[in-house]
Write an enzyme that holds these catalytic residues in place. Structure first.
Site, PDB file in Angstrom:
ATOM      1  CE  LYS A 226      -8.024   7.702  -0.516  1.00  0.00           C
ATOM      2  NZ  LYS A 226      -7.782   6.765   0.577  1.00  0.00           N
TER       3      LYS A 226
ATOM      4  CG  ASP B  16      -1.725   1.189   1.435  1.00  0.00           C
ATOM      5  OD1 ASP B  16      -2.386   1.601   0.462  1.00  0.00           O
ATOM      6  OD2 ASP B  16      -1.726   1.757   2.545  1.00  0.00           O
TER       7      ASP B  16
END
EC number: 3.11.1.1
Length: 271
Positions: free
Chosen positions: A54, A12
């Site tokens: 998001k 990540d």
């Protein structure tokens, strides 16, 4: 040194390799809600669903009981898709403008990446950030010396992002990995660990550098043992829900875990 049975480590970004404490996205979620609707959310509320794309993250924040209740009270209706679109529209330019300020590598991450590479292991990566934001972050991180072999952004694939396995598997394809069992997914958030499991990989969760501990680098460096243990336990309670194969404090501790995974692979184990 012999080549490793591990073919790729897929990292990540925020809270894992760069941006200690994962502050770039959280602070900007707070700002985007404020800018879009003059609506207040706390940093803790902004952190709760971290690791999702998001737009999905904003949707998940809106579904938190505390947020949903305040939204209903302020606007007289539940949050709807057009509201999420408006908050996302406020989020994007803020994130693009500020993400480079949070591109500094987490301590020892660059050395660990180079050590992994020296064993012939590929460095993959994926993020909950959309491509427009990733393009800025990739360039900023490269200036610090971090250049993974491949990057997938959350909106790159029509199939979607975490916790589904698609971004991790796109790394597998592009890096030419021949066996998902020879991959390790490293992440500081629940959806990223679930992504690794769903892709059939070994999973490593990070307790202190990421979203769940929520410590700044300065707080981490100056914290006493009691403070660190409390942060560790807080993060562990969340990440353990995804049952990662390993939990460590930061990427600095990763080489020892990779050595264990190598032994397990050589013994014929699978994730």
């Amino acid at each position: 040194m012999m080549n490793s049975p591990i073919q790729a480590v897929i990292f990540d970004w925020a809270g894992t390799i760069v941006d200690f404490g994962s502050f770039a996205p959280t602070s900007i979620f707070v700002e985007a809600f404020k800018q879009g609707f003059d609506f207040e959310i706390s940093l803790a509320e902004a952190r709760e669903p971290m690791g999702l794309g998001k737009w999905q993250h904003i949707e998940a924040v809106g579904k938190l009981p505390t947020v949903a209740q305040r939204w209903q009270k302020q606007f007289g209706r539940p949050m709807q898709a057009s509201d999420i679109d408006a908050i996302y529209a406020a989020f994007m330019p803020l994130q693009i403008a500020k993400v480079a300020d949070h591109a500094a590598p987490i301590p020892h991450s660059l050395e660990v990446v180079e050590q992994i590479r020296s064993r012939g292991i590929k460095i993959g990566s994926c993020s909950g950030y959309p491509r427009q934001v990733m393009d800025v972050l990739i360039a900023a991180a490269a200036d610090y010396g971090y250049r993974p072999d491949y990057v997938v952004a959350t909106d790159d694939l029509a199939q979607g992002g975490r916790p589904a396995p698609f971004m991790a598997l796109k790394n597998v394809i592009e890096l030419g990995v021949t066996d998902v069992r020879a991959c390790v997914k490293v992440d500081d958030a629940l959806p990223g660990i679930e992504e690794g499991h769903n892709a059939g990989m070994w999973t490593v969760g990070l307790l202190l550098s990421g979203n769940e501990a929520g410590l700044t680098l300065e707080e981490y460096q100056h914290a006493d043992d009691q403070t660190l243990q409390a942060a560790r336990e807080r993060a562990q309670a969340k990440l353990q829900q995804a049952k990662p194969h390993y939990l460590i404090d930061t990427v600095a501790d990763l080489p020892a875990v990779l050595a264990q995974i190598e032994q397990r692979l050589l013994a014929g184990e699978r994730p």
